[in-house]
Design a protein around this motif. Structure first.
Motif, mmCIF file in Angstrom:
data_model
loop_
_atom_site.group_PDB
_atom_site.id
_atom_site.type_symbol
_atom_site.label_atom_id
_atom_site.label_comp_id
_atom_site.label_asym_id
_atom_site.label_seq_id
_atom_site.Cartn_x
_atom_site.Cartn_y
_atom_site.Cartn_z
ATOM 1 N N LYS A 124 53.201 38.820 44.852
ATOM 2 C CA LYS A 124 52.020 39.612 44.488
ATOM 3 C C LYS A 124 51.631 39.389 43.020
ATOM 4 O O LYS A 124 50.456 39.216 42.694
ATOM 5 N N PHE A 125 52.621 39.377 42.105
ATOM 6 C CA PHE A 125 52.345 39.118 40.694
ATOM 7 C C PHE A 125 51.835 37.700 40.473
ATOM 8 O O PHE A 125 50.907 37.482 39.679
ATOM 9 N N ILE A 126 52.410 36.728 41.157
ATOM 10 C CA ILE A 126 51.953 35.338 41.024
ATOM 11 C C ILE A 126 50.492 35.224 41.458
ATOM 12 O O ILE A 126 49.679 34.590 40.771
ATOM 13 N N ASN A 127 50.147 35.839 42.573
ATOM 14 C CA ASN A 127 48.756 35.786 43.046
ATOM 15 C C ASN A 127 47.815 36.491 42.072
ATOM 16 O O ASN A 127 46.700 36.019 41.827
ATOM 17 N N ARG A 128 48.257 37.607 41.504
ATOM 18 C CA ARG A 128 47.419 38.318 40.537
ATOM 19 C C ARG A 128 47.164 37.461 39.308
ATOM 20 O O ARG A 128 46.028 37.363 38.824
ATOM 21 N N PHE A 129 48.205 36.819 38.782
ATOM 22 C CA PHE A 129 48.036 35.969 37.594
ATOM 23 C C PHE A 129 47.179 34.749 37.909
ATOM 24 O O PHE A 129 46.382 34.307 37.076
ATOM 25 N N ASN A 130 47.313 34.196 39.105
ATOM 26 C CA ASN A 130 46.473 33.055 39.489
ATOM 27 C C ASN A 130 45.003 33.454 39.577
ATOM 28 O O ASN A 130 44.117 32.689 39.164
ATOM 29 N N ARG A 131 44.727 34.645 40.108
ATOM 30 C CA ARG A 131 43.339 35.112 40.181
ATOM 31 C C ARG A 131 42.766 35.329 38.785
ATOM 32 O O ARG A 131 41.610 34.978 38.511
ATOM 33 N N LYS A 132 43.566 35.905 37.872
ATOM 34 C CA LYS A 132 43.089 36.114 36.500
ATOM 35 C C LYS A 132 42.848 34.783 35.806
ATOM 36 O O LYS A 132 41.850 34.625 35.089
ATOM 37 N N ALA A 133 43.722 33.820 36.008
ATOM 38 C CA ALA A 133 43.547 32.499 35.396
ATOM 39 C C ALA A 133 42.295 31.821 35.938
ATOM 40 O O ALA A 133 41.550 31.188 35.188
ATOM 41 N N GLN A 134 42.071 31.949 37.228
ATOM 42 C CA GLN A 134 40.877 31.347 37.833
ATOM 43 C C GLN A 134 39.618 32.024 37.305
ATOM 44 O O GLN A 134 38.621 31.353 37.036
ATOM 45 N N ALA A 135 39.657 33.340 37.135
ATOM 46 C CA ALA A 135 38.492 34.052 36.606
ATOM 47 C C ALA A 135 38.202 33.625 35.167
ATOM 48 O O ALA A 135 37.038 33.419 34.797
ATOM 49 N N LEU A 136 39.241 33.467 34.345
ATOM 50 C CA LEU A 136 39.043 33.001 32.977
ATOM 51 C C LEU A 136 38.500 31.576 32.948
ATOM 52 O O LEU A 136 37.656 31.241 32.126
ATOM 53 N N LYS A 137 39.012 30.751 33.850
ATOM 54 C CA LYS A 137 38.533 29.364 33.926
ATOM 55 C C LYS A 137 37.054 29.334 34.321
ATOM 56 O O LYS A 137 36.261 28.601 33.732
ATOM 57 N N ASN A 138 36.671 30.146 35.304
ATOM 58 C CA ASN A 138 35.270 30.206 35.733
ATOM 59 C C ASN A 138 34.377 30.718 34.605
ATOM 60 O O ASN A 138 33.262 30.230 34.399
ATOM 61 N N LYS A 139 34.863 31.705 33.858
ATOM 62 C CA LYS A 139 34.094 32.253 32.749
ATOM 63 C C LYS A 139 33.910 31.201 31.654
ATOM 64 O O LYS A 139 32.837 31.061 31.075
#
Length: 86
Positions: free
Chosen positions: A58-73
């Motif tokens: 769950k933590f790995i998926n959360r960090f991956n989503r945050k990283a993807q959001a920062l990358k998209n931004k």
């Protein structure tokens, strides 16, 4: 938790002495059994292990989503910045 509930059993009932026999002892083979104490310990261990794996994933998926959001931004900012340069 479970041991607290088991402590409410009467004094003459002991979970350590209880066992489940899969196959009785015969002439050439030994008795195949598991004690309730071992069974409860195994179930608690499996529960802790699966809960730990669940939380880590769950933590790995959360960090991956945050990283993807920062990358998209960052990509959006780069596109906006490059449009000003034209």
């Amino acid at each position: 938790m479970i041991y607290h509930r088991l402590s409410l059993l009467p004094d003459d009932v002991s979970i350590i002495d209880r066992k489940y026999i899969f196959r009785a002892a015969e002439e050439k083979s030994k008795e195949v059994l598991i004690s309730y104490n071992e069974l409860i310990e195994i179930l608690i261990d499996i529960t802790i292990f699966t809960l730990t794996i669940f939380i880590v994933i769950k933590f790995i998926n959360r960090f991956n989503r945050k990283a993807q959001a920062l990358k998209n931004k960052a990509v959006k900012r780069l596109i906006i910045f490059s449009s000003y340069l034209k």
